[in-house]
Design a protein around this motif. Structure first.
Motif, short mmCIF file in Angstrom:
data_model
loop_
_atom_site.label_atom_id
_atom_site.label_comp_id
_atom_site.label_asym_id
_atom_site.label_seq_id
_atom_site.Cartn_x
_atom_site.Cartn_y
_atom_site.Cartn_z
N PHE A 136 35.21 40.58 42.92
CA PHE A 136 35.03 39.21 42.42
C PHE A 136 36.32 38.55 41.97
O PHE A 136 36.38 37.33 41.87
CB PHE A 136 34.04 39.20 41.24
N ALA A 187 28.78 38.24 42.46
CA ALA A 187 29.09 37.19 41.49
C ALA A 187 29.85 36.03 42.12
O ALA A 187 29.81 34.91 41.59
CB ALA A 187 29.90 37.76 40.33
N THR A 188 30.54 36.29 43.25
CA THR A 188 31.44 35.26 43.81
C THR A 188 31.37 35.21 45.33
O THR A 188 32.38 35.40 46.01
CB THR A 188 32.89 35.53 43.38
N ILE A 224 34.46 37.36 33.89
CA ILE A 224 33.44 37.08 34.90
C ILE A 224 32.05 36.98 34.29
O ILE A 224 31.17 36.32 34.84
CB ILE A 224 33.48 38.14 36.02
N ALA A 255 31.50 40.03 46.79
CA ALA A 255 30.94 40.41 45.49
C ALA A 255 29.77 39.50 45.16
O ALA A 255 29.83 38.28 45.38
CB ALA A 255 32.00 40.29 44.40
N PRO A 270 38.19 36.12 45.01
CA PRO A 270 37.07 36.02 45.95
C PRO A 270 37.43 35.44 47.30
O PRO A 270 36.63 35.54 48.24
CB PRO A 270 36.07 35.12 45.22
N GLU A 329 33.05 29.41 40.62
CA GLU A 329 32.25 30.63 40.70
C GLU A 329 32.90 31.82 39.99
O GLU A 329 32.21 32.76 39.58
CB GLU A 329 31.96 30.99 42.15
N ASN A 330 34.23 31.79 39.84
CA ASN A 330 34.94 32.93 39.28
C ASN A 330 35.37 32.72 37.83
O ASN A 330 35.48 33.67 37.07
CB ASN A 330 36.16 33.24 40.15
#
Length: 486
Positions: free
Chosen positions: A157, A185-186, A335, A183, A160, A93-94
């Motif tokens: 992020f 994004a993560t 990211i 976050a 995370p 994810e990161n």
């Protein structure tokens, strides 16, 4: 790591799994593949979580220390047992290389273990006799720390799992309910942590929630009077907007930096310069440079500058860039493509203004090549801003005084590394450098999770590090006993 489309993953509402009516995709920064789909809490569910946290305040504060410590110990053990799985999730994810994700999981294991230890010895109280003056005869003051109330933890992020741990573990250790906003994004690492917390026993309902709400929903949470403590990690712009909007709340901010590595004249042997160059090259590029204490500036004495610069450029070029799931990779993607484009524009601006490009300077999607610049113009964006990317600038100075002045010539003040063998200079650095941490003989990127971590100036206020965050989440309350025969 990619998955096929599936039902949205549940979030954690007052310690139990729940789903909302909407969801969003989490994609890999490396290849854009789907990593997971996450359910978004509705406004009513957010309200339920906040009400539960506020309602749990008294019960959680009164929970015996051994109960809180046992829960924290459990999470530490389970993180260790599932370490490889979690590391691969972080990488997916990161986008950070697997070697760094494994390190992050190991640190989170330590954070929860440290919190369990601190929970057992925290708040023993301090007794103070008051008969130092006649009016205090027969009186004794007992001072203890108590929770300020429910905490809103807002995580970034770039770490995370571990930066989530640094908010959740201290809160649970002191018996402060916490609502964690990961976050966007993560969020998956934080949700997995919730899974481990849900396995614990003895914590009251409402002690913790993990709510992957969009950033647009954050102001309402920030303003909610039932959440009197805010712990934020992220950009200085957003952090100070939060602090300014709630002046009566207790707000801790861990913000940005443009960390310097200072290499002084006495650090001059071949071995010394090799060590400094290796550490600088590694820690200007780890996490893709997306760390608040990533090396952004090298401030080197003129007597060692040329030899050091040559070594740094060679070692930066040796960094292995590629698939973050490959064990050999040192530097993965940023990211997002937008983040890489921002870094690209800042480097292009600097070069256009006269900076010399010694390495890197190219972009491929979300990937930005490890980059070294010299002769950076003072008015370049990179000279004053946080790069938050794999970019390093080299600066030549004459002597310690000029070096330390260059460090302090920044609106940020998080950490600085000073390569010197002179103990007097080390203490001078500790005294004069306007930063939250001074690392002697290494890069500024070193952090132990039990030490106080935070900055001054635009790098924030308050401190992380388990015991120090516990202090931030609590306040001193004194009780005076009267009529005692002391």
């Amino acid at each position: 790591m990619t998955t096929t489309a599936a039902a949205p993953q549940a979030f954690w509402l007052a310690g139990r799994p729940a789903t909302g009516t909407d969801g969003f995709d989490v994609t890999s920064p490396w290849d854009g593949g789907l990593v997971g789909r996450v359910s978004v809490p509705t406004a009513a569910q957010v309200e339920e979580a906040v009400a539960a946290a506020a309602g749990a305040r008294d019960a959680f504060s009164a929970t015996p220390a051994h109960v809180r410590a046992a829960a924290l110990d459990h999470v530490s053990r389970r993180l260790a047992e599932r370490a490889e799985e979690i590391a691969r999730l972080i990488t997916a994810e990161n986008g950070k290389p697997l070697k760094w994700s494994r390190g992050e999981v190991g640190r989170a294991v330590s954070v929860f273990r440290l919190a369990a230890e601190e929970a057992r010895r925290f708040n023993g109280g301090e007794a103070q006799r008051l008969d130092t003056d006649p009016g205090g005869v027969g009186r004794l003051a007992l001072t203890r720390r108590f929770s300020r109330g429910a905490v809103l933890g807002i995580a970034p992020f770039n770490f995370p799992l571990n930066l989530v741990a640094h908010k959740v573990a201290p809160a649970l250790a002191v018996g402060a309910p916490i609502i964690l906003k990961p976050a966007p994004a993560t969020p998956l690492s934080a949700l997995l942590l919730g899974e481990l917390l849900a396995e614990t026993e003895g914590l009251p309902a409402g002690a913790w929630s993990v709510l992957p709400v969009p950033n647009e929903a954050m102001p309402a949470l920030v303003q909610d009077p039932r959440l009197p403590v805010i712990s934020f990690t992220g950009s200085d712009t957003v952090g100070y907007q939060i602090a300014d909007s709630v002046p009566r709340k207790h707000v801790t901010l861990e913000l940005g930096g443009n960390a310097a590595a200072v290499v002084l004249a006495d650090w001059s042997s071949e071995a010394d310069l090799d060590w400094a160059a290796s550490r600088i090259a590694t820690f200007s590029n780890y996490q893709g440079g997306q760390s608040c204490i990533s090396v952004q500036r090298v401030i080197a004495d003129a007597s060692v500058y040329d030899a050091l610069a040559e070594k740094i450029v060679a070692k930066v070029r040796d960094q292995v860039v590629g698939d973050p799931s490959d064990d050999a990779t040192d530097v993965g993607p940023l990211i997002s493509t937008a983040a890489a484009e921002r870094v690209e524009s800042w480097v292009d601006e600097a070069v256009g203004g006269g900076a010399k490009l010694l390495a890197g300077g190219t972009r491929d999607g979300a990937n930005y090549a490890p980059t070294v610049l010299a002769d950076l113009p003072a008015d370049a964006t990179l000279a004053g801003a946080e790069a938050f990317g794999p970019v390093l600038s080299l600066h030549r100075v004459n002597g310690t005084e000029e070096a330390f002045a260059a460090v302090n010539d920044s609106r940020f003040g998080l950490q600085t590394g000073v390569f010197t063998r002179d103990l007097q200079v080390a203490f001078r650095a500790h005294r004069e450098l306007e930063v939250g941490g001074v690392i002697i003989g290494d890069a500024p990127s070193y952090r132990a999770d039990q030490m106080p971590y935070g900055g001054v100036k635009d790098s924030g206020t308050g401190r992380e590090g388990v015991r120090y965050a516990m202090d931030d989440y609590t306040y001193e309350r004194v009780m005076v006993l009267t009529g005692l025969d002391l």
